[in-house]
Scaffold this active site. Structure first.
Site, PDB file in Angstrom:
ATOM      1  N   ASP A 269       0.833  -1.197   0.000  1.00 50.70           N
ATOM      2  CA  ASP A 269       0.000   0.000   0.000  1.00 50.70           C
ATOM      3  C   ASP A 269       0.869   1.248   0.000  1.00 50.70           C
ATOM      4  OD1 ASP A 269      -2.529   1.409   2.138  1.00 50.70           O
ATOM      5  OD2 ASP A 269      -2.497   1.134  -0.025  1.00 50.70           O
ATOM      6  N   ASP A 376      -9.370  -0.743   3.403  1.00 46.77           N
ATOM      7  CA  ASP A 376      -8.830  -0.451   4.719  1.00 46.77           C
ATOM      8  C   ASP A 376      -9.710  -1.029   5.806  1.00 46.77           C
ATOM      9  OD1 ASP A 376      -7.946   2.818   3.538  1.00 46.77           O
ATOM     10  OD2 ASP A 376      -6.777   0.973   3.598  1.00 46.77           O
TER      11      ASP A 376
END
Lengths: 458, 209
Positions: A269, A376
């Site tokens: 990420d 997330d």
């Protein structure tokens, strides 16, 4: 403290939707801004307003109630005042993000603790082919690392594929893909989940009732997520979907692989969002160039779920970003692009149609929400759920991971306010979460257990 | 809450290392190590409270600098209260939550000869600790604000005393009673420091406007 989203005060605002954690507005915003954006933005805004009526924004209803933070912010206002407002309302947005993340985690932990199905090992996904039932530690470690590599490469491939599709404007394909994925998630996984919950509590239910419930749930979900719907219902559906996905992960990922994957995903990420050639960054930049909002569907917005569509075809695509066909791939998609937070201004457009184009200032008044990618949510919940499922210290570990993740989220928001550009939301929280999980499980647990057995208090 | 958690982490790390490095069969040594662990943890908690105070101070300065009229939207007293509550909640949660989970399941309290009031006393003790943390937060921050070191020392000493008194368990009189008395004292002190007075209290109780 000082972590907030800045108000959008510049004209470029509308087009700066970035999936990453960004405080879009202020002029000092870096790389993606240039002067041309301003005029383009103005036009985009005009466009949006005209199309607001026909756009696919699902949250028209919500928009009306939603937006206002109350205080009009004018361009001409001193920066101080803007910042102060930012601080005040930014804190509100932090809290607005805390609530859904907490809810998602609560759902996941409650399910894990009560429904035994999700902690039983019944096979693995094809994305993690190596089994962890090996006798030696080294072999197990090796298998988990290999699993992680496979998983991450699948994710990378899917993300790149998605970015390419987006770049070459294959919106219909993305559209169809997403619809199929959300169909599967909303119907199949819900059916399984409901079945297991009913089994756990030994509640009998006949098929017609079940069909009715699942059909309604799924249909309303599809409408809410891909089209229009009340903001809170949409948020609720997104939370439920994230929880369902997280549960699937918790069930089907073998132990060590899960932890290694969590770590690897945070690193990925970080790189995907911050490196110049990262797929997510390219996604953001492409969307910027086209003055389109990025993937609203895959993002949870605390203020406004849907950004208004621009041109018809674009909005269609925009709407889609919910899921990819395969559930697992889904995750990938979800994680990839939405692994960031976004502070956005898009809200503006909604109550807009009748407003004159010139009143940009008024537009900026409306509150922007913070946006956090669904990926997330999923990964936070996976971490906490795994902690609940596998930690022998039980609740202390879960609680510690929960607090760690929330603090990570806070810090990320703080960085967002400081840097004002797209940021990945996973790394800090996951790092804290992992550190706290392992340390609480191994260090704190024996200490607390001993204290409790002697009934000592610290 | 996060700061309390970190302090707990560090103190348990120390304790863990000490335990692993020592002989597990030596009972008095283990007990001694435990006592050491508890005291060390208390000191570490207070140290972290101080660190948190420093952090909040910086934050308030930042907020003041940013605001137009020179006052921050949240005062240091409010922050002190919130910090205390955070510490207390975390401490309480960690103490109680496993107990609560176990209390749901089948079992008999004190079947091996321990006290049958285990759950009750744990609950009361946790409650008093939560309150105490809240009051200590206020007292501590006030002491730091006004540079009165004796207030800070008093908080630390009180904390040590309360933790120490729990060593009397299961002789609950020795731990619960002093803790509640200390709590009453701390409550009164914090109330006075926050600007309350007997007069205010009377007006409040009599519902005068």
């Amino acid at each position: 403290m000082i972590t907030f989203m800045n108000n959008s005060d510049s004209e470029e605002e509308p087009c700066n939707e970035r999936t990453s954690l960004m405080s879009a507005e202020s002029p000092p915003v870096p790389s993606y801004q240039d002067g041309l954006q301003a005029s383009a933005a103005g036009e985009a805004q005009a466009h949006r307003k005209r199309r607001a009526g026909s756009s696919r924004s699902p949250n028209n209803i919500a928009d009306g109630e939603m937006s206002d933070s109350g205080v009009p912010v004018r361009e001409s206002v001193l920066e101080n005042e803007e910042e102060e407002l930012t601080l005040k309302y930014g804190a509100k947005h932090v809290i607005m993000l805390f609530v859904p993340v907490t809810l998602c985690m609560i759902v996941v932990v409650a399910t894990i603790k009560s429904v035994r199905f999700y902690t039983e090992k019944n096979g693995q996904l094809i994305y993690t082919p190596f089994s962890e039932d090996t006798p030696s530690v080294g072999q197990r470690l090796l298998n988990s690392v290999l699993n992680t590599i496979i998983m991450i490469s699948v994710i990378i491939v899917m993300t790149v594929f998605l970015v390419l599709l987006y770049k070459y404007r294959c919106y219909k394909f993305i559209h169809g893909w997403l619809i199929l994925s959300s169909l599967m998630l909303l119907f199949l996984f819900t059916y399984i989940y409901l079945g297991e919950v009913l089994k756990t509590y030994n509640v009998a239910m006949d098929y017609p009732t079940l069909f009715l419930i699942i059909w309604n749930f799924g249909a309303v979900g599809m409408i809410c997520i891909h089209w229009k719907g009340p903001l809170q219902l949409q948020q609720a559906y997104l939370i439920m979907i994230s929880a369902l996905m997280a549960l699937v992960f918790i069930k089907y990922l073998p132990e060590w692989s899960a932890w290694v994957i969590l770590g690897a995903i945070s690193i990925y990420d970080l790189m995907a969002v911050l490196c110049p050639k990262g797929p997510l960054r390219m996604l953001v930049e492409t969307a910027q160039e086209r003055n389109e909002p990025i993937f609203p569907a895959l993002i949870y917005s605390s203020a406004m779920m849907w950004t208004v569509g621009m041109a018809k075809p674009d909005t269609a695509a925009r709407g889609m970003r919910q899921q990819t066909r395969d559930a697992a791939e889904d995750e990938r998609e979800n994680r990839r692009s939405p692994s960031h937070m976004d502070s956005q201004i898009s809200e503006r457009r909604s109550p807009v149609p009748t407003r004159p184009v010139t009143s940009l200032e008024e537009l900026e008044e409306e509150e922007r929400g913070v946006k956090l990618g669904l990926g997330d949510f999923i990964f936070y919940s996976v971490l906490v759920g795994k902690a609940a499922a596998t930690a022998s210290g039980d609740w202390n570990t879960t609680l510690a991971c929960f607090v760690a993740i929330l603090i990570g989220l806070c810090l990320t928001l703080l960085l967002l306010a400081v840097f004002k550009k797209a940021l990945p939301a996973l790394p800090i929280s996951i790092t804290f979460g992992l550190v706290f999980y392992f340390s609480t499980d191994n260090l704190v647990r024996p200490f607390m257990d001993t204290l409790a057995s002697h009934q000592l208090y610290i | 809450a996060f700061f309390w958690l970190v302090s707990l982490l560090l103190s348990s790390l120390i304790w863990f290392i000490a335990v692993k490095a020592s002989d597990p069969r030596d009972e008095p040594l283990q007990k001694g190590l435990l006592i050491f662990g508890v005291m060390f943890s208390v000191l570490l908690q207070e140290a972290f409270r101080f660190l948190y105070y420093k952090l909040l101070r910086k934050a308030i300065e930042g907020l003041v600098a940013l605001s137009e009229d020179g006052c921050s939207p949240i005062s240091i007293q409010q922050m002190a209260y919130v910090a205390g509550v955070g510490f207390g909640l975390m401490s309480g949660a960690f103490s109680m939550i496993n107990l609560l989970a176990d209390a749901l399941g089948p079992g008999t309290v004190g079947i091996h000869g321990d006290s049958q009031l285990y759950f009750l006393t744990s609950a009361f003790m946790t409650m008093v600790l939560i309150f105490l943390h809240t009051f200590w937060g206020i007292l501590f921050f006030h002491g730091c604000e006004h540079q009165r070191w004796w207030e800070i020392m008093a908080v630390v000493v009180m904390h040590l005393a309360v933790s120490g008194s729990t060593f009397c368990n299961p002789l609950y009189v020795g731990s619960l009673v002093p803790s509640y008395l200390l709590m009453a004292a701390a409550a009164a002190w914090a109330y006075l420091l926050s600007g309350g007075s007997a007069h205010n209290l009377r007006r409040f109780l009599l519902c005068k406007s």
